[in-house]
Design a protein around this motif. Structure first.
Motif, PDB file in Angstrom:
ATOM      1  N   ASN A 191      28.829  72.707 101.393  1.00  0.00           N
ATOM      2  CA  ASN A 191      27.791  71.751 101.780  1.00  0.00           C
ATOM      3  C   ASN A 191      27.138  71.172 100.527  1.00  0.00           C
ATOM      4  O   ASN A 191      26.422  71.871  99.807  1.00  0.00           O
ATOM      5  N   GLN A 192      27.379  69.876 100.278  1.00  0.00           N
ATOM      6  CA  GLN A 192      26.890  69.246  99.059  1.00  0.00           C
ATOM      7  C   GLN A 192      25.370  69.280  98.971  1.00  0.00           C
ATOM      8  O   GLN A 192      24.791  69.392  97.875  1.00  0.00           O
ATOM      9  N   PHE A 300      12.240  83.365  95.240  1.00  0.00           N
ATOM     10  CA  PHE A 300      12.799  83.577  96.575  1.00  0.00           C
ATOM     11  C   PHE A 300      12.249  82.560  97.571  1.00  0.00           C
ATOM     12  O   PHE A 300      12.918  82.194  98.530  1.00  0.00           O
ATOM     13  N   GLU A 301      11.008  82.120  97.334  1.00  0.00           N
ATOM     14  CA  GLU A 301      10.386  81.194  98.292  1.00  0.00           C
ATOM     15  C   GLU A 301      11.131  79.863  98.356  1.00  0.00           C
ATOM     16  O   GLU A 301      11.049  79.139  99.358  1.00  0.00           O
ATOM     17  N   LYS A 302      11.905  79.520  97.305  1.00  0.00           N
ATOM     18  CA  LYS A 302      12.648  78.260  97.300  1.00  0.00           C
ATOM     19  C   LYS A 302      13.780  78.266  98.324  1.00  0.00           C
ATOM     20  O   LYS A 302      14.312  77.208  98.664  1.00  0.00           O
ATOM     21  N   ILE A 303      14.161  79.452  98.810  1.00  0.00           N
ATOM     22  CA  ILE A 303      15.185  79.539  99.850  1.00  0.00           C
ATOM     23  C   ILE A 303      14.656  78.982 101.168  1.00  0.00           C
ATOM     24  O   ILE A 303      15.408  78.476 102.002  1.00  0.00           O
ATOM     25  N   ILE A 304      13.328  79.064 101.361  1.00  0.00           N
ATOM     26  CA  ILE A 304      12.700  78.553 102.582  1.00  0.00           C
ATOM     27  C   ILE A 304      12.579  77.037 102.450  1.00  0.00           C
ATOM     28  O   ILE A 304      11.737  76.528 101.710  1.00  0.00           O
ATOM     29  N   ASN A 322      23.694  71.146 112.358  1.00  0.00           N
ATOM     30  CA  ASN A 322      24.222  69.855 111.908  1.00  0.00           C
ATOM     31  C   ASN A 322      24.139  69.794 110.385  1.00  0.00           C
ATOM     32  O   ASN A 322      23.457  70.600 109.751  1.00  0.00           O
ATOM     33  N   ALA A 323      24.832  68.851 109.804  1.00  0.00           N
ATOM     34  CA  ALA A 323      24.819  68.709 108.349  1.00  0.00           C
ATOM     35  C   ALA A 323      23.411  68.384 107.865  1.00  0.00           C
ATOM     36  O   ALA A 323      22.810  67.397 108.288  1.00  0.00           O
ATOM     37  N   SER A 324      22.870  69.227 106.993  1.00  0.00           N
ATOM     38  CA  SER A 324      21.536  69.012 106.442  1.00  0.00           C
ATOM     39  C   SER A 324      21.390  69.867 105.191  1.00  0.00           C
ATOM     40  O   SER A 324      22.275  70.652 104.850  1.00  0.00           O
ATOM     41  N   ASP A 325      20.234  69.737 104.543  1.00  0.00           N
ATOM     42  CA  ASP A 325      19.970  70.557 103.365  1.00  0.00           C
ATOM     43  C   ASP A 325      19.261  71.860 103.736  1.00  0.00           C
ATOM     44  O   ASP A 325      18.802  72.594 102.866  1.00  0.00           O
ATOM     45  N   ALA A 326      19.163  72.149 105.021  1.00  0.00           N
ATOM     46  CA  ALA A 326      18.419  73.333 105.474  1.00  0.00           C
ATOM     47  C   ALA A 326      19.112  74.624 105.047  1.00  0.00           C
ATOM     48  O   ALA A 326      20.325  74.756 105.136  1.00  0.00           O
ATOM     49  N   ILE A 327      18.315  75.558 104.584  1.00  0.00           N
ATOM     50  CA  ILE A 327      18.811  76.914 104.304  1.00  0.00           C
ATOM     51  C   ILE A 327      18.048  77.874 105.208  1.00  0.00           C
ATOM     52  O   ILE A 327      18.528  78.250 106.257  1.00  0.00           O
ATOM     53  N   LYS A 328      16.846  78.228 104.850  1.00  0.00           N
ATOM     54  CA  LYS A 328      16.037  79.047 105.758  1.00  0.00           C
ATOM     55  C   LYS A 328      15.011  78.159 106.454  1.00  0.00           C
ATOM     56  O   LYS A 328      14.165  77.536 105.817  1.00  0.00           O
TER      57      LYS A 328
END
Length: 334
Positions: A191-192, A300-304, A322-328
């Motif tokens: 995922n780019q 670690f907070e950058k994962i949210i 769906n395709a997005s920049d979402a992680i947590k």
């Protein structure tokens, strides 16, 4: 109380629900933050064998003691180890309850924390230190998974690492290993949009859609292969690359859960004399160590990536399916 309720495949609703009644051995928690994890996505897809609608999902969460705890005052900030164990099987009575023969989980086998209030076993409730934010505390469960993988895998500081999968667990594993002394960490992720976030966190990335994974790993390990290869992706296309990219006598750690049994090149494993180990969830000690990491490593907070309101329940699942920049993705009930 407001609750996000799984109604059936690909359907969640925001509904009013009765506040749970306290029962013996359990305490009531006012939810603050709760994350969507891969298990919740499996439930949302209608594919989890134990989850039955209607269900309040959510087992990665933080909150405040509301009532029923014998030693913690109301308002105490807490998180919860959501494992539900029988206490009588051989693993339980020999100190290995995280692999209980009938292991269950809050948010799957009973209502979870995607609601204003949630019940939790008293012996699974952990008070938070003053140094840890209530939002970051909701990430403690996936960090505990990462700590368990590092400890059970017997990671040696300084060894090179390849992590397949740049989602929440993959990034938690990478960040945990970095905190434990890893310096050469590569993350394989297609995922780019996620790749951009991973690189912002300081990790080397490999995109299997555009890069030759094996060649890049060999280049980054002086032609030897990685000391540790960790599978946090759980995708069949990854399995052949695990034995290809690890060095001779290297170690493969399987963190991801596979929906179907994959084919593994056991002959290659024999010729390279590989060590393949499997890890499941975490122990109470892993949870304590996860809290220590979260207190000392604010990155670690950058994962949210997203914190949504309850009313955005559907949007949270859409971001992750769906395709997005979402992680947590988390919901906030405060």
């Amino acid at each position: 109380m407001k609750a996000i309720i799984y109604e059936g495949a690909n359907t969640v609703s925001v509904s009013e629900k009765e506040i749970p009644e306290i029962r013996e051995g359990w305490a009531l928690i006012k939810t603050s933050h709760v994350g969507i994890c891969g298990t919740d996505l499996n439930i949302f897809a209608g594919a989890h064998p134990r989850a039955t609608a209607p269900l309040v999902m959510g087992h990665e969460f933080s909150g405040y003691i509301a009532a029923g705890h014998p030693t913690l005052q109301e308002g105490t900030r807490v998180t919860v180890n959501p494992l539900l164990t029988c206490g009588t099987c051989t693993p339980c009575v020999t100190g290995q309850s995280h692999v209980c023969e009938t292991l269950k989980l809050v948010g799957i086998d009973c209502d979870g924390a995607m609601a204003e209030y949630v019940l939790a076993p008293i012996d699974r409730i952990l008070p938070l230190s003053a140094d840890l934010s209530i939002k970051l505390a909701a990430l403690m469960e996936p960090v505990a998974v990462a700590v368990h993988a590092a400890r059970q895998g017997v990671y040696i500081p300084g060894d090179s690492v390849v992590v397949f999968g740049g989602g929440t667990i993959g990034l938690c594993v990478a960040m945990t290993l970095k905190c434990y002394g890893a310096t050469n960490i590569m993350i394989v992720e297609p995922n780019q949009l996620r790749i951009k976030k991973i690189e912002e966190l300081g990790f080397k990335t490999i995109n299997p859609l555009t890069d030759n994974v094996k060649e890049k790993i060999l280049k980054n390990t002086h032609g030897v292969g990685a000391d540790f290869v960790i599978d946090c992706a759980g995708h069949p296309s990854v399995v052949p690359q695990l034995t290809e990219t690890v060095k001779v006598r290297g170690k493969i750690i399987i963190v991801a859960a596979y929906k179907k049994p994959p084919e593994v090149n056991l002959l290659q494993g024999m010729f390279k004399e590989l060590n393949m180990s499997f890890v499941r969830v975490y122990t109470q000690k892993d949870f304590q160590l996860a809290q220590d990491l979260l207190e000392t490593e604010p990155a670690f907070e950058k994962i949210i990536t997203h914190v949504l309101s309850v009313e955005e329940a559907q949007n949270g699942f859409d971001l992750l399916t769906n395709a997005s920049d979402a992680i947590k993705v988390m919901y906030c009930f405060d």
